[in-house]
Design a protein around this motif. Structure first.
Motif, PDB file in Angstrom:
ATOM      1  N   ALA A   1      12.075  50.277  51.820  1.00 17.97           N
ATOM      2  CA  ALA A   1      11.937  49.729  50.464  1.00 17.97           C
ATOM      3  C   ALA A   1      12.785  48.465  50.327  1.00 17.97           C
ATOM      4  CB  ALA A   1      12.359  50.757  49.426  1.00 17.97           C
ATOM      5  N   VAL A   2      12.222  47.445  49.699  1.00 25.59           N
ATOM      6  CA  VAL A   2      12.922  46.172  49.542  1.00 25.59           C
ATOM      7  C   VAL A   2      14.062  46.325  48.530  1.00 25.59           C
ATOM      8  CG1 VAL A   2      12.696  43.770  48.796  1.00 25.59           C
ATOM      9  CG2 VAL A   2      10.876  44.835  50.142  1.00 25.59           C
ATOM     10  N   LEU A   3      15.262  45.933  48.968  1.00 19.27           N
ATOM     11  CA  LEU A   3      16.441  45.953  48.094  1.00 19.27           C
ATOM     12  C   LEU A   3      16.690  44.577  47.489  1.00 19.27           C
ATOM     13  CD1 LEU A   3      18.868  48.023  50.352  1.00 19.27           C
ATOM     14  CD2 LEU A   3      17.542  48.831  48.386  1.00 19.27           C
ATOM     15  N   GLY A   4      16.245  43.533  48.161  1.00 18.82           N
ATOM     16  CA  GLY A   4      16.466  42.172  47.694  1.00 18.82           C
ATOM     17  C   GLY A   4      16.549  41.231  48.877  1.00 18.82           C
TER      18      GLY A   4
ATOM     19  N   LEU B   1      18.802  40.959  43.619  1.00 21.52           N
ATOM     20  CA  LEU B   1      17.879  42.069  43.419  1.00 21.52           C
ATOM     21  C   LEU B   1      16.524  41.546  42.980  1.00 21.52           C
ATOM     22  CD1 LEU B   1      20.348  44.515  41.633  1.00 21.52           C
ATOM     23  CD2 LEU B   1      19.835  44.310  44.070  1.00 21.52           C
ATOM     24  N   PRO B   2      15.438  42.164  43.464  1.00 16.79           N
ATOM     25  CA  PRO B   2      14.103  41.666  43.116  1.00 16.79           C
ATOM     26  C   PRO B   2      13.822  41.784  41.620  1.00 16.79           C
ATOM     27  CG  PRO B   2      13.953  43.671  44.471  1.00 16.79           C
ATOM     28  CD  PRO B   2      15.398  43.334  44.322  1.00 16.79           C
ATOM     29  N   GLY B   3      13.344  40.694  41.036  1.00 14.95           N
ATOM     30  CA  GLY B   3      12.962  40.685  39.627  1.00 14.95           C
ATOM     31  C   GLY B   3      14.122  40.763  38.666  1.00 14.95           C
ATOM     32  N   GLN B   4      15.339  40.558  39.139  1.00  8.13           N
ATOM     33  CA  GLN B   4      16.512  40.634  38.274  1.00  8.13           C
ATOM     34  C   GLN B   4      17.379  39.398  38.474  1.00  8.13           C
ATOM     35  OE1 GLN B   4      18.706  44.320  38.330  1.00  8.13           O
ATOM     36  NE2 GLN B   4      16.954  45.451  39.147  1.00  8.13           N
ATOM     37  N   SER B   5      18.192  39.116  37.480  1.00  7.23           N
ATOM     38  CA  SER B   5      19.101  37.986  37.625  1.00  7.23           C
ATOM     39  C   SER B   5      20.433  38.425  38.212  1.00  7.23           C
ATOM     40  CB  SER B   5      19.329  37.312  36.268  1.00  7.23           C
ATOM     41  OG  SER B   5      19.905  38.232  35.369  1.00  7.23           O
ATOM     42  N   ARG B   6      20.712  39.713  38.200  1.00  5.37           N
ATOM     43  CA  ARG B   6      22.006  40.176  38.703  1.00  5.37           C
ATOM     44  C   ARG B   6      21.991  40.327  40.227  1.00  5.37           C
ATOM     45  NH1 ARG B   6      23.654  45.653  39.533  1.00  5.37           N
ATOM     46  NH2 ARG B   6      21.831  47.011  39.708  1.00  5.37           N
ATOM     47  N   THR B   7      23.181  40.294  40.775  1.00  7.34           N
ATOM     48  CA  THR B   7      23.358  40.476  42.211  1.00  7.34           C
ATOM     49  C   THR B   7      24.342  41.619  42.445  1.00  7.34           C
ATOM     50  OG1 THR B   7      25.193  38.899  42.330  1.00  7.34           O
ATOM     51  CG2 THR B   7      22.962  38.027  42.695  1.00  7.34           C
ATOM     52  N   VAL B   8      24.357  42.123  43.664  1.00  9.76           N
ATOM     53  CA  VAL B   8      25.340  43.140  44.055  1.00  9.76           C
ATOM     54  C   VAL B   8      25.982  42.690  45.363  1.00  9.76           C
ATOM     55  CG1 VAL B   8      24.166  45.060  42.914  1.00  9.76           C
ATOM     56  CG2 VAL B   8      23.649  44.562  45.292  1.00  9.76           C
ATOM     57  N   LEU B   9      27.209  43.149  45.585  1.00 10.54           N
ATOM     58  CA  LEU B   9      27.917  42.837  46.812  1.00 10.54           C
ATOM     59  C   LEU B   9      27.892  44.055  47.726  1.00 10.54           C
ATOM     60  CD1 LEU B   9      31.011  40.916  45.404  1.00 10.54           C
ATOM     61  CD2 LEU B   9      28.961  39.960  46.477  1.00 10.54           C
TER      62      LEU B   9
ATOM     63  N   VAL C   1      18.339  45.733  57.637  1.00  9.20           N
ATOM     64  CA  VAL C   1      18.234  47.116  57.164  1.00  9.20           C
ATOM     65  C   VAL C   1      19.617  47.539  56.692  1.00  9.20           C
ATOM     66  CG1 VAL C   1      17.707  49.504  57.778  1.00  9.20           C
ATOM     67  CG2 VAL C   1      16.362  47.641  58.771  1.00  9.20           C
ATOM     68  N   ALA C   2      19.690  48.029  55.454  1.00  8.92           N
ATOM     69  CA  ALA C   2      20.957  48.441  54.862  1.00  8.92           C
ATOM     70  C   ALA C   2      20.875  49.876  54.367  1.00  8.92           C
ATOM     71  CB  ALA C   2      21.307  47.516  53.700  1.00  8.92           C
ATOM     72  N   ASP C   3      22.003  50.526  54.370  1.00 13.20           N
ATOM     73  CA  ASP C   3      22.140  51.886  53.851  1.00 13.20           C
ATOM     74  C   ASP C   3      23.263  51.858  52.812  1.00 13.20           C
ATOM     75  OD1 ASP C   3      21.913  54.590  53.453  1.00 13.20           O
ATOM     76  OD2 ASP C   3      22.895  55.156  55.346  1.00 13.20           O
ATOM     77  N   PRO C   4      22.938  51.306  51.599  1.00 10.55           N
ATOM     78  CA  PRO C   4      23.998  51.108  50.597  1.00 10.55           C
ATOM     79  C   PRO C   4      24.530  52.440  50.068  1.00 10.55           C
ATOM     80  CG  PRO C   4      21.866  50.594  49.661  1.00 10.55           C
ATOM     81  CD  PRO C   4      21.645  50.875  51.117  1.00 10.55           C
ATOM     82  N   PRO C   5      25.777  52.460  49.648  1.00 11.87           N
ATOM     83  CA  PRO C   5      26.328  53.680  49.060  1.00 11.87           C
ATOM     84  C   PRO C   5      25.611  54.029  47.762  1.00 11.87           C
ATOM     85  CG  PRO C   5      27.950  51.893  49.044  1.00 11.87           C
ATOM     86  CD  PRO C   5      26.724  51.374  49.698  1.00 11.87           C
ATOM     87  N   ASP C   6      25.574  55.305  47.436  1.00 10.71           N
ATOM     88  CA  ASP C   6      24.935  55.756  46.200  1.00 10.71           C
ATOM     89  C   ASP C   6      25.510  55.014  44.996  1.00 10.71           C
ATOM     90  OD1 ASP C   6      23.377  57.546  47.584  1.00 10.71           O
ATOM     91  OD2 ASP C   6      24.727  59.254  47.259  1.00 10.71           O
ATOM     92  N   GLY C   7      24.630  54.565  44.114  1.00 15.03           N
ATOM     93  CA  GLY C   7      25.020  53.911  42.883  1.00 15.03           C
ATOM     94  C   GLY C   7      25.182  52.409  42.974  1.00 15.03           C
ATOM     95  N   LEU C   8      25.256  51.851  44.171  1.00 11.49           N
ATOM     96  CA  LEU C   8      25.467  50.404  44.300  1.00 11.49           C
ATOM     97  C   LEU C   8      24.306  49.596  43.753  1.00 11.49           C
ATOM     98  CD1 LEU C   8      27.307  48.114  45.413  1.00 11.49           C
ATOM     99  CD2 LEU C   8      25.894  48.189  47.464  1.00 11.49           C
ATOM    100  N   MET C   9      23.104  50.041  43.987  1.00 10.91           N
ATOM    101  CA  MET C   9      21.921  49.254  43.607  1.00 10.91           C
ATOM    102  C   MET C   9      21.460  49.519  42.181  1.00 10.91           C
ATOM    103  SD  MET C   9      21.819  47.688  46.431  1.00 10.91           S
ATOM    104  CE  MET C   9      20.352  46.711  46.274  1.00 10.91           C
TER     105      MET C   9
END
Length: 169
Positions: free
Chosen positions: A112-115, A133-141, A160-168
């Motif tokens: 799944a695309v994260l961005g 992030l797709p379709g959003q103005s915000r970003t995450v680190l 390919v990323a395996d982000p921690p729960d809640g990051l996205m």
């Protein structure tokens, strides 16, 4: 994805009154920045030979060709300096130039695309991928570690990323 110029440093302003600049190096071996000269501005309109005078807090005091006064040095504050990729060393398979990561699509382990990578930051301890992030103005680190980013495939143009729960969220 790939570019012919790689940002290797930036001018932080004047150092003293004789035309030296405060030079921040983005190279793995900070002093090596002078070896990649002449360095150019992003648009290529100016080229600079670099002579490092001494180490100072957060970088180097350096002389740049064509910069002979405090005013000329101050006018360059914030200027990023670039070297042609072919002047830089080849990297091992598990290392990347930040410029190569910008714009690369990031997917989770299920596909799944994260961005996409908007920027790469380093505030001292390790690199962080700034994901748009797709379709959003915000970003995450996202910390750029083997555990959280197990696969970087620049040939396929994906990470390919395996982000921690809640990051996205």
């Amino acid at each position: 994805m790939s570019t012919d110029l790689i940002c290797v440093g930036a001018i932080a302003g004047a150092f003293g009154v004789a035309g030296e600049v405060r030079l921040k190096s983005f190279t793995a071996e900070p002093r090596a920045i002078a070896e990649y000269a002449p360095l150019s501005t992003e648009d290529g309109n100016r080229l600079f030979e670099v002579e490092i005078s001494r180490e100072i807090k957060n970088g180097f005091a350096a002389r740049l060709s064509g910069v002979g006064s405090k005013e000329a040095a101050d006018a360059l504050r914030g200027t990023r300096l670039y070297a042609p990729r072919d002047r830089l060393p080849q990297l091992p398979d598990d290392e990347y130039y930040h410029a190569d990561l910008i714009g690369v699509q990031v997917v989770d382990t299920g596909g799944a695309v994260l961005g996409h990578v908007k920027a790469v930051h380093n505030h001292g301890s390790s690199d962080l991928l700034e994901l748009q992030l797709p379709g959003q103005s915000r970003t995450v680190l996202l910390p750029f570690t083997q555990a959280l980013v197990p696969t970087v495939d620049l040939t396929a143009g994906r990470i390919v990323a395996d982000p921690p729960d809640g990051l996205m969220e």
